[in-house]
Enzyme design. Structure first.
Site, PDB file in Angstrom:
ATOM      1  N   THR A 169      11.661  -2.464 -41.211  1.00 49.86           N
ATOM      2  CA  THR A 169      12.559  -1.646 -40.386  1.00 49.86           C
ATOM      3  C   THR A 169      13.450  -2.521 -39.507  1.00 49.86           C
ATOM      4  OG1 THR A 169      10.828   0.035 -40.302  1.00 49.86           O
ATOM      5  CG2 THR A 169      12.653   0.268 -38.761  1.00 49.86           C
ATOM      6  N   MET A 286       7.747  -2.316 -39.025  1.00 49.49           N
ATOM      7  CA  MET A 286       6.554  -1.564 -38.647  1.00 49.49           C
ATOM      8  C   MET A 286       5.368  -2.046 -39.479  1.00 49.49           C
ATOM      9  SD  MET A 286       5.518   1.281 -36.911  1.00 49.49           S
ATOM     10  CE  MET A 286       4.310   2.618 -36.995  1.00 49.49           C
ATOM     11  N   ASP A 289       2.443  -5.870 -42.761  1.00 51.05           N
ATOM     12  CA  ASP A 289       2.705  -6.535 -44.034  1.00 51.05           C
ATOM     13  C   ASP A 289       3.281  -7.929 -43.779  1.00 51.05           C
ATOM     14  OD1 ASP A 289       2.950  -6.939 -46.782  1.00 51.05           O
ATOM     15  OD2 ASP A 289       4.942  -6.052 -46.873  1.00 51.05           O
TER      16      ASP A 289
END
Length: 348
Positions: A169, A286, A289
């Site tokens: 994001t 977000m 990962d």
């Protein structure tokens, strides 16, 4: 306050799609659809009254485009906006204008729509925590001091040096900020940006028109070479593999990892496993990962950079990596390009 619902305003000129979005989002307990708007002018009237936390916005609307709407909206009302778009290059103009993220409009069969709604709901959750920065005219942007934009290190060791970047994001603009001033002879770069199939090709082409390095959507077997950036294709994991005396990418359609395909962890894990000398960079996004993969890279001796909290749209992925001890240093995305060159020039 932890149980406070995210108030969403749906902006779309299609009566049917507005209804489907409103009903689809209402099933999520953390979302409250406070209303809808049929166009940009309708939205402008309703925003001060409804005070939404997040907007979903169709890019192509009659009267005023989503891009022009964002340019007028965000300076007055800095509200996180999620774009709902067909496969259209204008989505990147809207992201440049200040939108947080986007989802691709789905096929109307039940299975695709259910997946779409789940994806949209998670992006709304991420957007509700985002920092909004309205786009500024170039003349208004402050000058950023870079460490260097000239690669003076002529060592042949840099021919097999690989730089890996992961973002989610807010990452389309952050990655551009990192890449745009890198010289044409920078070592090969591989990038995972969480993005659907189709859009990654358009994104790579867009970067290629702006950057000094060549940028392309990766294809299975592409060599990693100096002066080239490879963007992981949507719906494919990308790994760095040994190939003769150098490296190439392997792109494969598999199960999602860390909730994503492509996954930053998959790329970073392959870097730690297969690459002798390289760098890892984790940007805004977000979730977590890439955090574990970056830690593996640092433990192998790679230089690692995390985007600073102040410059992130969502300080999630870099924060998780920092908490694990995976990050050597944090910096605003606008300074990371200079740091890359500064580090390379200092290598022996």
């Amino acid at each position: 306050m932890l149980n406070k619902k995210i108030k969403v305003l749906v902006v779309d000129d299609s009566i049917l799609f507005r209804k489907m979005l409103s009903e689809g989002l209402s099933i999520y307990p953390f979302i409250e659809v406070v209303g809808y708007a049929m166009n940009a002018f309708d939205a402008m009237r309703k925003i001060p009254v409804l005070r939404p936390d997040v907007l979903t916005l169709d890019v192509e609307m009659p009267g005023m485009s989503g891009i022009d709407f964002l340019k007028q909206l965000l300076p007055k009302h800095p509200i996180p906006v999620i774009l709902v778009s067909s496969l259209n290059l204008s989505v990147f103009d809207a992201l440049s204008a200040g939108a947080v993220d986007f989802v691709q409009k789905p096929d109307m069969d039940k299975q695709h729509f259910t997946t779409f709604m789940a994806n949209l709901s998670m992006k709304i959750k991420a957007a509700s925590m985002a920092k909004i920065r309205p786009a500024k005219a170039p003349a208004q942007q402050p000058a950023v001091a870079h460490t260097s934009t000239t690669l003076i290190n002529k060592s042949v060791k840099l021919n097999n040096y690989v730089i890996a970047i992961g973002a989610s994001t807010g990452g389309t603009e952050a990655t551009l900020a990192v890449l745009k001033d890198l010289p044409a002879d920078t070592p090969g770069i591989v990038v995972v940006q969480h993005m659907p199939a189709g859009f990654t090709k358009m994104y790579a082409d867009r970067l290629n028109r702006t950057c000094k390095m060549r940028v392309k959507e990766a294809q299975n077997g592409d060599p990693i070479v100096r002066g080239q950036v490879l963007i992981a294709p949507g719906d494919f994991h990308m790994r760095v593999m040994l190939s003769g005396s150098g490296y190439a990418v392997k792109c494969s359609h598999e199960e999602k990892v860390s909730g994503h395909m492509p996954s930053v962890d998959v790329l970073f894990d392959s870097m730690a496993q297969n690459v002798t000398s390289g760098m890892g960079i984790i940007l805004t996004g977000m979730g977590r990962d890439g955090a574990n993969g970056l830690l593996k890279m640092r433990k192998k001796g790679f230089y690692t950079i995390g985007q600073s909290k102040e410059s992130c749209v969502v300080y999630g992925m870099p924060m998780e990596a920092f908490k694990l001890g995976a990050v050597h240093t944090e910096a605003p995305c606008e300074k990371i390009g200079g740091m890359i060159i500064g580090h390379l020039n200092g290598m022996r």
